[in-house]
Design a protein around this motif. Structure first.
Motif, PDB file in Angstrom:
ATOM      1  N   LYS A 146      -0.772  15.164   8.179  1.00  0.00           N
ATOM      2  CA  LYS A 146      -1.113  13.748   8.097  1.00  0.00           C
ATOM      3  C   LYS A 146       0.031  12.974   7.446  1.00  0.00           C
ATOM      4  N   HIS A 176      -5.840  19.639   4.920  1.00  0.00           N
ATOM      5  CA  HIS A 176      -5.865  20.832   4.064  1.00  0.00           C
ATOM      6  C   HIS A 176      -7.233  21.068   3.422  1.00  0.00           C
ATOM      7  N   TYR A 177      -8.122  20.059   3.437  1.00  0.00           N
ATOM      8  CA  TYR A 177      -9.464  20.284   2.901  1.00  0.00           C
ATOM      9  C   TYR A 177     -10.211  21.345   3.706  1.00  0.00           C
ATOM     10  N   LYS A 180      -9.931  24.814   2.259  1.00  0.00           N
ATOM     11  CA  LYS A 180     -10.463  25.129   0.923  1.00  0.00           C
ATOM     12  C   LYS A 180     -11.655  26.085   1.055  1.00  0.00           C
ATOM     13  N   PHE A 212     -15.023  12.377  -4.928  1.00  0.00           N
ATOM     14  CA  PHE A 212     -13.659  12.872  -5.136  1.00  0.00           C
ATOM     15  C   PHE A 212     -13.099  12.129  -6.334  1.00  0.00           C
ATOM     16  N   GLU A 214      -9.906  12.037  -9.255  1.00  0.00           N
ATOM     17  CA  GLU A 214      -8.629  12.562  -9.740  1.00  0.00           C
ATOM     18  C   GLU A 214      -8.322  11.948 -11.079  1.00  0.00           C
ATOM     19  N   ARG A 221       4.255   7.345  -7.053  1.00  0.00           N
ATOM     20  CA  ARG A 221       4.098   7.317  -5.592  1.00  0.00           C
ATOM     21  C   ARG A 221       3.516   5.979  -5.133  1.00  0.00           C
ATOM     22  N   ASP A 233      -6.142   7.524   2.387  1.00  0.00           N
ATOM     23  CA  ASP A 233      -5.516   8.694   1.768  1.00  0.00           C
ATOM     24  C   ASP A 233      -6.448   9.916   1.775  1.00  0.00           C
ATOM     25  N   VAL A 234      -7.676   9.731   1.383  1.00  0.00           N
ATOM     26  CA  VAL A 234      -8.559  10.912   1.300  1.00  0.00           C
ATOM     27  C   VAL A 234      -9.919  10.774   1.993  1.00  0.00           C
ATOM     28  N   HIS A 238     -10.033  13.852   4.554  1.00  0.00           N
ATOM     29  CA  HIS A 238     -10.601  14.977   3.798  1.00  0.00           C
ATOM     30  C   HIS A 238     -12.114  14.866   3.598  1.00  0.00           C
ATOM     31  N   LYS A 332      -8.763   7.384  -7.976  1.00  0.00           N
ATOM     32  CA  LYS A 332      -7.644   7.935  -8.752  1.00  0.00           C
ATOM     33  C   LYS A 332      -7.750   7.418 -10.177  1.00  0.00           C
ATOM     34  N   GLN A 366     -13.956  21.790  -6.010  1.00  0.00           N
ATOM     35  CA  GLN A 366     -12.912  22.084  -6.993  1.00  0.00           C
ATOM     36  C   GLN A 366     -13.110  21.243  -8.235  1.00  0.00           C
TER      37      GLN A 366
HETATM   38  C1  BG6 Z   1      -3.606  14.313  -0.260  1.00  0.00           C
HETATM   39  C2  BG6 Z   1      -3.479  12.899  -0.754  1.00  0.00           C
HETATM   40  O1  BG6 Z   1      -3.825  14.349   1.123  1.00  0.00           O
HETATM   41  O2  BG6 Z   1      -4.679  14.939  -0.931  1.00  0.00           O
HETATM   42  C3  BG6 Z   1      -3.261  12.870  -2.248  1.00  0.00           C
HETATM   43  O3  BG6 Z   1      -2.391  12.266  -0.089  1.00  0.00           O
HETATM   44  C4  BG6 Z   1      -4.369  13.627  -2.932  1.00  0.00           C
HETATM   45  O4  BG6 Z   1      -3.212  11.544  -2.733  1.00  0.00           O
HETATM   46  C5  BG6 Z   1      -4.526  15.016  -2.315  1.00  0.00           C
HETATM   47  O5  BG6 Z   1      -4.037  13.731  -4.310  1.00  0.00           O
HETATM   48  C6  BG6 Z   1      -5.732  15.738  -2.882  1.00  0.00           C
HETATM   49  O6  BG6 Z   1      -5.677  17.094  -2.508  1.00  0.00           O
HETATM   50  P1  BG6 Z   1      -6.212  18.221  -3.498  1.00  0.00           P
HETATM   51  O7  BG6 Z   1      -6.111  19.472  -2.705  1.00  0.00           O
HETATM   52  O8  BG6 Z   1      -5.326  18.197  -4.693  1.00  0.00           O
HETATM   53  O9  BG6 Z   1      -7.611  17.836  -3.819  1.00  0.00           O
END
Ligand code: BG6
Length: 480
Positions: A146, A176-177, A180, A212, A214, A221, A233-234, A238, A332, A366
């Protein structure tokens, strides 16, 4: 599946993604014996780097390997610097690939190309690759990352540009989700347990929440993030993937196409997202002043309305889910880093009980994977009271520490190597996800959207959240 002798080329090899994710994942697979010691790995990028510096750079993020394992892996790896837009570098790359293939007398060569590239050079590299590095004789696989476009239109343009170059079979779109561990468990949990399978619908489920969080902000960034925002972004990717796996119908098998057919079907049943039912937020300095606000980032325009937090409501129109509120929220710079799903079940009839709480199933993706179900149970002993307690499957206490749980990227690269598309995004799936989110993104980025609510770095996010969740049928434990 690819055999033991294949070439893996990582484009964008000097970039951040390759350094933090791709190469560490390749090393992890190698360390665990899932990547043959006969493979050849080549990094390609524009930066002029000495091979030694390149190796130092990538191995800085390798985990859990012995010195021998690291040097064995690095001995399979080389680096080639060259431009993306002219043929010259690709000729050198091809020479290196062919040298390896003829040394091993490979008549049907296998080549995996990993495109860890920014959107600006993506199509250029894809067409150069097709022109100069493709082989009709063997197998070619392409992993792409992506962003797959910025909205429905640009995503369609990108797919249209790629379509004449590679077949859908050859393309592996990473979200990538999907790699997991807990996300890969969702279909097993739902369809492998009658207890869940039988109750997984509007008759038993009151509300669904995906969250989600963070604990860090954009940290330098910001310039990149400003045109993206948290939704793109997510959420569009994801979290929507997680939601799709949570709500889709039973596929006939684990066959990748059967799974993805069901995913597309459920995505088509989502109602357009209501623009009047949102929380949008942006973080300010932390309360103690030690953490910067989003706007403190020098690369962010001073009047930016970029959304670093969002909560939105979703509805699915089908037999299974009609009327069940779904909340997706992401932010975030919050008080913790955590991704989890919360499913609340309908309350039982009061009659026997003066007060009884709802069952709630929590799936923590996670950190520290866990599934726990809150159930009502009699307080032990002479008491006749009930209390809410957990049936708890926390991975770290249930499974041996020696159990290797692959990182998301390790799992996905391995799947690609095996030729398994299940955990990759199909083109039609991508299209429906953009269809669902593009009108919302256009609204958020227009003058019509409200000013984002401000929340301090390190806090729980916008104050409106609690009420918002209550409105969507989520009941907090302290409310009974
Ligand atoms: C990415 C986003 O695709 O996923 C990031 O661009 C985000 O902003 C990240 O932090 C989160 O992935 P993970 O695996 O750390 O939860």
């Amino acid at each position: 599946a690819f055999g033991s002798k294949a070439t893996i080329v990582v484009f964008g090899a000097s970039g951040d993604l390759a350094k933090k994710k791709t190469f560490p994942a390749l090393f992890g697979l190698f360390r665990e014996g899932h990547l043959s010691s006969d493979v050849k790995i080549i990094g390609y990028a524009r930066s002029h780097l000495e091979e030694e510096d390149f190796k130092k750079r990538i191995s800085a993020n390798f985990k859990n390997g012995t010195t021998e394992q690291v040097s064995a892996f690095l001995s399979k790896t080389s680096y080639i610097a060259g431009p993306y837009d002219t043929d010259e570098g690709y000729h050198r790359l091809l020479a290196s690939i062919e040298e390896y293939e003829s040394e091993h007398k490979l008549t049907a060569p296998e080549r995996l190309f990993y495109l860890a590239l920014p959107p600006s050079v993506f199509t250029t590299v894809a067409s150069q690759l097709k022109k100069l590095l493709y082989t009709e004789k063997g197998k070619v696989r392409i992993i792409v990352e992506k962003p797959f476009g910025h909205d429905l239109e640009s995503s369609r343009k990108l797919q249209k540009d790629l379509a004449p170059l590679f077949t859908e079979e050859e393309l592996y779109r990473i979200d990538h989700y999907l790699g997991k561990e807990m996300v890969k468990n969702l279909l097993v949990l739902r369809f492998g347990n009658e207890f869940f399978n039988g109750t997984w619908n509007k008759n038993h489920i009151k509300s669904i929440q995906i969250s989600f969080k963070e604990a860090f902000g954009t940290e330098g960034r910001g310039g990149y993030f400003d045109s993206i925002g948290i939704v793109r972004d997510v959420m569009q990717n994801h979290l929507l993937q997680v939601l799709t796996l949570l709500t889709m119908d039973r596929p006939v098998s684990f066959d990748p196409e059967a799974v993805r057919d069901e995913k597309v079907k459920i995505l088509k049943a989502f109602e357009p997202i209501d623009h009047d039912d949102l929380i949008l937020g942006q973080y300010t300095k932390s309360e103690d002043g030690s953490k910067p606000s989003y706007l403190d980032d020098d690369t962010v325009p001073k009047n930016s309305k970029c959304v670093t937090y969002a909560a939105l409501g979703l509805q699915i129109h089908n037999e299974r889910w009609e009327g069940v509120p779904i909340v997706m929220r992401a932010g975030k710079a919050l008080d913790e880093s955590k991704v989890e799903v919360r499913i609340q079940f309908k309350p039982v009839a009061k009659g026997m009980f003066k007060e009884i709480q709802r069952n709630e199933l929590v799936i923590r993706i996670q950190p520290n994977e866990a599934i726990y179900l809150k159930i009502n149970s009699k307080v032990p002993g002479i008491s006749t009271e009930t209390s809410l307690t957990d049936l708890d499957l926390t991975y770290s206490t249930r499974y041996s520490k020696d159990f290797w749980i692959p990182e998301a990227y390790e799992a996905l690269i391995r799947d690609c190597y095996l030729g398994n598309h299940s955990n990759f995004v199909r083109d039609d799936e991508l299209d429906v996800s953009w269809k669902l989110f593009t009108p919302l993104l256009e609204f958020i980025e227009s003058d019509k959207s409200p000013q984002p609510e401000l929340y301090p770095y390190g806090s729980k996010g916008p104050k409106a959240l609690r009420q918002y969740l209550q409105k969507h049928d989520y009941v907090f434990a302290d409310e009974g």
